[in-house]
Design a protein around this motif. Structure first.
Motif, mmCIF file in Angstrom:
data_model
loop_
_atom_site.group_PDB
_atom_site.id
_atom_site.type_symbol
_atom_site.label_atom_id
_atom_site.label_comp_id
_atom_site.label_asym_id
_atom_site.label_seq_id
_atom_site.Cartn_x
_atom_site.Cartn_y
_atom_site.Cartn_z
ATOM 1 N N ASN A 1 62.258 86.237 101.672
ATOM 2 C CA ASN A 1 60.831 86.200 101.345
ATOM 3 C C ASN A 1 60.359 87.756 100.953
ATOM 4 N N LEU A 2 59.647 87.742 99.747
ATOM 5 C CA LEU A 2 59.061 88.902 99.061
ATOM 6 C C LEU A 2 57.414 88.971 99.046
ATOM 7 N N GLY A 3 56.922 87.940 99.540
ATOM 8 C CA GLY A 3 55.392 87.790 99.695
ATOM 9 C C GLY A 3 54.952 87.135 98.521
ATOM 10 N N HIS A 4 53.526 86.808 98.458
ATOM 11 C CA HIS A 4 52.980 86.102 97.034
ATOM 12 C C HIS A 4 51.858 86.945 96.668
ATOM 13 N N PHE A 5 51.986 88.069 95.677
ATOM 14 C CA PHE A 5 50.758 88.626 95.382
ATOM 15 C C PHE A 5 49.591 88.043 94.927
ATOM 16 N N GLY A 6 49.817 87.102 93.948
ATOM 17 C CA GLY A 6 48.642 86.302 93.745
ATOM 18 C C GLY A 6 47.755 85.503 94.373
ATOM 19 N N LEU A 7 48.564 84.961 95.416
ATOM 20 C CA LEU A 7 47.921 84.096 96.374
ATOM 21 C C LEU A 7 47.327 84.818 97.692
ATOM 22 N N GLY A 8 48.038 86.091 97.769
ATOM 23 C CA GLY A 8 47.632 86.989 98.824
ATOM 24 C C GLY A 8 48.389 86.713 100.170
ATOM 25 N N PHE A 9 49.349 86.189 100.192
ATOM 26 C CA PHE A 9 50.105 85.613 101.371
ATOM 27 C C PHE A 9 51.470 86.577 101.379
ATOM 28 N N GLU A 10 51.440 86.932 102.808
ATOM 29 C CA GLU A 10 52.685 87.612 103.104
ATOM 30 C C GLU A 10 54.011 86.891 103.216
ATOM 31 N N ARG A 11 53.766 85.565 103.488
ATOM 32 C CA ARG A 11 55.036 84.617 103.162
ATOM 33 C C ARG A 11 54.583 83.336 102.605
ATOM 34 N N TYR A 12 55.497 82.861 101.782
ATOM 35 C CA TYR A 12 54.915 81.592 101.094
ATOM 36 C C TYR A 12 56.183 80.885 100.651
ATOM 37 N N THR A 13 55.906 79.625 100.623
ATOM 38 C CA THR A 13 57.041 78.745 99.949
ATOM 39 C C THR A 13 56.714 77.357 99.481
ATOM 40 N N HIS A 14 57.402 76.425 98.717
ATOM 41 C CA HIS A 14 56.866 75.426 98.343
ATOM 42 C C HIS A 14 57.616 74.097 99.226
ATOM 43 N N PHE A 15 56.565 73.517 99.942
ATOM 44 C CA PHE A 15 56.948 72.318 100.715
ATOM 45 C C PHE A 15 56.437 71.147 100.073
ATOM 46 N N THR A 16 55.470 70.927 99.414
ATOM 47 C CA THR A 16 54.629 69.787 99.420
ATOM 48 C C THR A 16 55.009 68.766 98.349
ATOM 49 N N SER A 17 55.984 69.144 97.533
ATOM 50 C CA SER A 17 56.249 68.202 96.280
ATOM 51 C C SER A 17 57.622 67.940 96.237
ATOM 52 N N PRO A 18 58.378 67.398 97.189
ATOM 53 C CA PRO A 18 59.923 67.106 97.145
ATOM 54 C C PRO A 18 60.205 66.101 96.147
ATOM 55 N N ILE A 19 59.325 65.192 95.621
ATOM 56 C CA ILE A 19 59.646 64.163 94.696
ATOM 57 C C ILE A 19 59.661 64.685 93.303
ATOM 58 N N ARG A 20 59.264 65.670 92.792
ATOM 59 C CA ARG A 20 59.241 66.428 91.499
ATOM 60 C C ARG A 20 59.885 67.978 91.519
ATOM 61 N N ARG A 21 60.357 68.499 92.734
ATOM 62 C CA ARG A 21 60.854 69.798 92.932
ATOM 63 C C ARG A 21 61.757 69.897 93.685
ATOM 64 N N TYR A 22 63.001 70.139 93.190
ATOM 65 C CA TYR A 22 64.119 70.111 94.162
ATOM 66 C C TYR A 22 64.219 71.503 95.100
ATOM 67 N N SER A 23 63.172 72.322 94.991
ATOM 68 C CA SER A 23 63.062 73.654 95.896
ATOM 69 C C SER A 23 62.503 73.068 96.886
ATOM 70 N N ASP A 24 61.675 72.208 97.035
ATOM 71 C CA ASP A 24 60.835 71.737 98.295
ATOM 72 C C ASP A 24 61.879 70.532 98.902
ATOM 73 N N LEU A 25 62.809 69.908 98.061
ATOM 74 C CA LEU A 25 63.711 68.958 98.933
ATOM 75 C C LEU A 25 64.827 69.815 99.614
ATOM 76 N N THR A 26 65.050 71.057 99.012
ATOM 77 C CA THR A 26 66.001 71.928 99.836
ATOM 78 C C THR A 26 65.563 72.327 101.085
ATOM 79 N N LEU A 27 64.278 72.862 100.946
ATOM 80 C CA LEU A 27 63.410 73.457 101.876
ATOM 81 C C LEU A 27 63.211 72.286 103.272
ATOM 82 N N HIS A 28 63.014 70.919 102.653
ATOM 83 C CA HIS A 28 62.721 70.160 103.842
ATOM 84 C C HIS A 28 64.185 69.999 104.760
ATOM 85 N N ARG A 29 65.199 70.173 103.983
ATOM 86 C CA ARG A 29 66.748 70.018 104.764
ATOM 87 C C ARG A 29 66.725 71.015 105.577
ATOM 88 N N LEU A 30 66.409 72.331 105.321
ATOM 89 C CA LEU A 30 66.641 73.462 105.876
ATOM 90 C C LEU A 30 65.386 73.328 107.285
#
Length: 639
Positions: A492-521
């Motif tokens: 985690n390195l934070g998200h400057f544009g959104l102003g979040f200290e921690r951020y990830t992609h959880f909400t689109s596992p149908i169209r993003r492999y990142s989200d699918l990987t996160l769901h498994r974790l």
């Protein structure tokens, strides 16, 4: 691979070398490009690794992974050693004779694509293949007799190692070939293997709730989906309990159907992302998953991975529960319908959309104290029945878009809190150099600002003045251009544009492999399965790096397709004049059409003009193969 080659600059131990990089290391050792010292491997002086670009005249430009090089390294055509555009190569530096460093390619470490796309053209008495990306011509591994039997302009997919013809994909003069060109240029595929299709079909069409007694049964809650009117896959649904102040964000539970290292998983990892054309989507998953059993269709039981987020009276998040659930979406809304509800033009059938919007609006206002609100417009293109350009329009975010976005942000932040290492969506603060360029561009427009170390505050001041002048959207484009690109990372390195200290992609596992990987974790965490969690983390750094590259590629495929449609449109309008504005002016000037047809890039060459200057341009030429439009400014428009 980029991560491994970058590590070689500072030294990498043998245990740090991933199995996928060991063959590369052996090759580098055989070429004496790498040495071993005190159990660490180092790239030898005089060698450089990077990604290759090739100009239309055949000159190569190497973007080095070694940040000590401040500009690209020139590689003359004779020194390319049969490497191709986009390849990752090892190059040996040549003696410095001019101010610009040059080199020669020693070895191609990774092909950007196994194939290239060419079209047949008669040059002299011979039929050659002309590369649609570089416009370079080459001999093909086929007899002239057979090549002359093909219509000129025939599109061929050829092997990059031997120039042999792999596939005939259409004709350059046929607009319906554009989709195949854009996919083939970036080595993408719309078809799935029979093995993947069979695996997807084996799940059937319906969910039997009795098979999942351990899941939270949320079928009685009035979830709904909110998507574009032409959406085919629905990967998120929301519900708000106004009395309990609980927001439910339910996401399609793709990981229930796609197991690690299965055929579908291997294909999804290779694709990384779904690709969206104006007329269709090229999905990451077989359609029986993406548009059927995984999709949160209305009035149908579906498996979901759901965050239940409780907000107190002070609009603070006080509880975040993650549930493996079964839901039924009771209503499918499109954005326009929800906007009508929010404007009071339509009854709120759910009873909770308006209260939820009131809450998310307050949450958004609070969030934007530490983040940015960019007024961006997304270009939409419509095609006619023949595959030609029919119309374009800019789509602006509305209240319904913001309602959904703020719910998804809550879920993404909640997910990021649950992992210490995995898949994060990171966005760094801008580089000083880019901010200085931004301030110079703004100065030319009459916006005089001085650099501040608090970049967020500086951006807000710029936006406030843009609001006052009335050109906020144009100024936001320049600000976005000065920002770093968001990327995936294992830490985690934070998200400057959104102003979040921690951020990830959880909400689109149908169209993003990142989200699918996160769901498994996250599931491994929920089940306290540390062994499986660590198993999923194997080579996670390389996975994240690859996902960042695949994301950019997916965007490039979509843009390439649109550029081809624009080029065909322009080819029929050479000599005609159109309204435009200057969108780039650093190396060459580029105008963007702002007429009945909007968004097309027009290359103006060495023309000196201020950014955002409104102009009238005349189209002088268009190249359908390379998807480029050329023009000249005939008049500046004073506003």
């Amino acid at each position: 691979m980029k991560e491994f080659l970058t590590k070689l600059l500072d030294g990498v131990s043998e245990k740090e070398v991933a199995s996928s990089d060991k063959e590369i290391l052996r090759n580098l050792l055989n070429l004496n490009a790498v040495s071993r010292h005190k159990d660490r491997y180092y790239l030898n002086n005089g060698f450089v690794c990077g990604k290759l670009d090739i100009s239309a005249n055949g000159t190569g430009f190497l973007a080095p992974y070694d940040k000590r090089f401040k500009q690209d390294i020139i590689i003359e055509n004779k020194n390319l050693n049969a490497s191709h555009y986009g390849d990752i190569v090892l190059a040996k530096l040549l003696p410095l004779k001019k101010k610009r460093q040059s080199a020669k390619v020693v070895m191609t470490l990774k092909l950007a694509n196994e194939t290239s796309v060419v079209y047949t053209k008669q040059i002299g008495s011979a039929i050659l293949g002309v590369n649609v990306k570089t416009a370079l011509s080459s001999a093909l591994k086929a007899s002239q007799k057979s090549l002359k039997m093909l219509p000129l302009g025939t599109l061929l997919k050829i092997g990059n190692l031997n120039n042999e013809i792999v596939e005939v994909i259409g004709n350059i003069n046929d607009p319906l070939s554009d989709e195949k060109i854009s996919l083939a240029v970036f080595n993408k595929n719309d078809e799935f293997s029979e093995e993947c299709e069979a695996e997807a079909l084996a799940w059937g069409d319906e969910v039997d709730p009795t098979m999942y007694p351990q899941r939270a049964d949320l079928r009685d809650l009035p979830f709904c989906t909110i998507d574009p009117i032409d959406a085919k896959d629905f990967d998120d649904a929301i519900y708000f309990d106004d009395k309990k102040r609980e927001i439910y964000v339910a996401i399609a539970d793709v990981s229930e159907y796609v197991t690690p290292y299965s055929p579908i998983d291997a294909e999804a990892k290779t694709r990384g992302f779904s690709i969206y054309f104006p007329h269709k989507a090229v999905p990451m998953l077989p359609r029986n998953l993406s548009e059927n059993i995984c999709s949160l269709k209305p009035n149908t039981a579906r498996l979901a991975f759901c965050f239940k987020i409780t907000i107190d009276e002070n609009d603070e998040v006080i509880k975040e529960e993650l549930l493996e659930a079964i839901i039924i979406s009771q209503r499918r809304f499109n954005y326009d319908e929800v906007d009508q509800i929010l404007r009071g033009e339509r009854e709120d059938e759910t009873g909770w959309i308006k209260p939820l919007f009131a809450l998310t609006s307050r949450l958004r206002k609070k969030r934007l104290k530490n983040a940015f609100d960019f007024r961006t417009q997304e270009l939409r293109m419509s095609l006619d029945a023949d595959g030609g350009l029919a119309s374009t329009r800019f789509e602006t975010d509305t209240d319904s878009h913001r309602l959904v976005e703020d719910c998804m942000l809550l879920a993404n932040v909640a997910a990021a809190k649950r992992i210490g290492k995995g898949v994060f969506r990171n966005h760094g603060s801008p580089d000083l150099r880019k901010i200085q360029i931004l301030l110079e561009d703004l100065g030319a427009l009459g916006f005089d600002f001085v650099y501040e170390s608090d970049i967020a505050n500086l951006v807000r001041k710029i936006q406030a003045k843009a609001d006052a002048v009335g050109n906020r959207e144009e100024i936001d484009k320049l600000i976005i251009k000065s920002q770093k690109k968001a990327e995936y990372g294992a830490q985690n390195l934070g998200h400057f544009g959104l102003g979040f200290e921690r951020y990830t992609h959880f909400t689109s596992p149908i169209r993003r492999y990142s989200d699918l990987t996160l769901h498994r974790l996250l599931k491994a965490k929920l089940r306290n399965d540390e062994k499986f969690f660590n198993y999923l983390l194997l080579n996670i750094e390389a996975t994240c790096s690859n996902l960042s590259e695949l994301e950019r590629e997916a965007d490039r495929v979509a843009f390439d397709f649109m550029d081809r449609k624009f080029a065909r449109w322009a080819k029929e309008r050479i000599g005609q004049q159109f309204n435009a504005y200057i969108s780039e002016n650093q190396n060459i000037a580029v105008a963007r059409l702002d007429d009945e047809i909007k968004g097309a890039r027009i290359f103006l060459g060495a023309y000196c003009v201020n950014l955002l200057q409104k102009v009238i341009v005349e189209i002088t030429d268009a190249n359908i193969a390379t998807a480029e439009i050329f023009g000249k400014v005939v008049k500046k428009i004073d506003v």
